[in-house]
Design an enzyme around this catalytic site. Structure first.
Site, PDB file in Angstrom:
ATOM      1  N   ASN A 219       0.823  -1.212   0.000  1.00 44.71           N
ATOM      2  CA  ASN A 219       0.000   0.000   0.000  1.00 44.71           C
ATOM      3  C   ASN A 219       0.854   1.257   0.000  1.00 44.71           C
ATOM      4  OD1 ASN A 219      -2.668  -0.810  -0.195  1.00 44.71           O
ATOM      5  ND2 ASN A 219      -2.898  -1.152   1.993  1.00 44.71           N
ATOM      6  N   ASP A 228      -6.767  -1.548  -2.740  1.00 44.35           N
ATOM      7  CA  ASP A 228      -8.167  -1.993  -2.645  1.00 44.35           C
ATOM      8  C   ASP A 228      -8.529  -2.935  -3.793  1.00 44.35           C
ATOM      9  OD1 ASP A 228      -8.508  -0.537  -0.358  1.00 44.35           O
ATOM     10  OD2 ASP A 228      -9.594   1.125  -1.299  1.00 44.35           O
ATOM     11  N   GLU A 254      -6.599  -6.457   5.878  1.00 49.02           N
ATOM     12  CA  GLU A 254      -6.161  -7.389   4.834  1.00 49.02           C
ATOM     13  C   GLU A 254      -6.255  -8.819   5.326  1.00 49.02           C
ATOM     14  OE1 GLU A 254      -2.276  -5.898   6.816  1.00 49.02           O
ATOM     15  OE2 GLU A 254      -4.157  -4.999   6.168  1.00 49.02           O
TER      16      GLU A 254
END
Length: 345
Positions: A219, A228, A254
């Protein structure tokens, strides 16, 4: 939610909240702060019990879990919305049933009326009665027209009520789904667990905890938007290995959880390995740069529910098995048997 704390009490609680957030490695944004303040205050026994059980089971707290607790216990509109949804669903179901019956009865009546008028027309009545029959026919024709109009309104109302009932069912279903991944959320998980245990109190349930490896680093490098997309595609791949009897859940940011009723540890471990291989084979390409993104892998922990423990202890133990898979090098499956044997490599 109302508090009647003095300035000194509020200050003391704020210090405790800050310490709690630091120990849990949680950001001090409004949702996390509100949940922690409610926990420190001790006003909501159910919320406090859930957090205590998670702490005792060493289950991690993250923003996803805190948002779920806020939605379930602190969002002021939640109870009213739930009650309104249930009442509206019941009312619409009754209205659909009433319009079904009314439309059917009216259709039968109009058929009977047509048959009766045809019989009158085929007879040769007394000339004295003819004006009365003519008036009756005219009145009947007008009545039939009004009933046909009413029938159209009933059919329209029937269609609208069935459509509304369908939309309400969809809304109820959406409340049980994670909007990003389409997997079930914690509310759906708890509902399903209650159903399984009510059907069979000693039921065997296997859990497969899934966690994306180094996803926070992913990320940071590629951004949350791409992250995402990756989460969503990985979730679909995980879900594809779960049959209708099982339940795929997004349990954290996650993190995913697969619940499998009536499955032993060996079979659950085999399913977990299939999931691991399936995710490992996924390939991702940036739609903007057209470059291939790094391979995504997951670590998995498999365990069986034991009647001697509560559900949060079970989830905590499953998280320990998952952590073992991480310690052993990630991108692999660990089972609770390894945890019992103290396997580290």
């Amino acid at each position: 939610m109302k508090y009647h704390d003095s300035i000194q009490q509020a200050g003391e609680k704020a210090a405790q909240v800050k310490l709690f957030l630091q120990r849990a490695n949680l950001a001090a944004h409004p949702v996390n702060y509100a949940v922690c303040y409610e926990y420190i205050s001790g006003h909501n026994s159910q919320l406090c019990q859930i957090i205590e059980q998670k702490l005792s089971a060493r289950a991690p707290l993250d923003d996803f879990i805190m948002a779920d607790l806020y939605s379930r216990f602190l969002a002021p509109a939640n109870p009213q919305q739930e009650l309104m949804l249930q009442e509206a669903s019941g009312m619409v179901s009754r209205m659909a049933a009433y319009t079904d019956v009314a439309a059917e009865q009216l259709d039968d009546y109009l058929l009977h009326l047509d048959h009766s008028m045809l019989q009158i027309q085929q007879t040769k009545p007394d000339p004295v009665l003819q004006p009365i029959i003519n008036q009756l026919q005219q009145t009947t024709a007008e009545f039939r027209l009004s009933q046909q109009q009413m029938q159209q309104q009933l059919l329209l109302a029937n269609q609208q009520s069935h459509q509304l009932r369908h939309e309400l069912e969809q809304l109820k279903q959406q409340r049980l789904l994670d909007p990003l991944t389409g997997l079930y959320n914690r509310l759906a998980m708890q509902n399903q667990l209650d159903l399984w245990f009510s059907e069979q109190p000693g039921r065997r349930i296997a859990a497969i905890a899934d966690n994306l490896d180094h996803f926070s680093r992913f990320n940071q490098e590629y951004g949350n938007t791409i992250g995402d997309v990756i989460l969503s595609k990985v979730a679909r791949k995980i879900s594809s290995y779960v049959q209708s009897s099982g339940l795929p859940v997004r349990s954290g940011g996650e993190e995913f959880l697969i619940l499998l009723p009536d499955v032993d540890l060996r079979s659950a471990s085999e399913i977990a390995e299939q999931v691991r291989r399936g995710v490992e084979k996924l390939r991702f390409v940036s739609s903007r740069s057209k470059k291939t993104l790094p391979k995504v892998t997951i670590s998995l922990g498999v365990s069986l529910y034991q009647q001697s423990e509560n559900w949060y202890q079970f989830l905590g133990r499953t998280a320990e098995v998952l952590l073992l898979a991480k310690k052993r090098g990630r991108n692999q499956v660990a089972s609770e048997l390894m945890l019992a044997d103290g396997a580290l490599a």
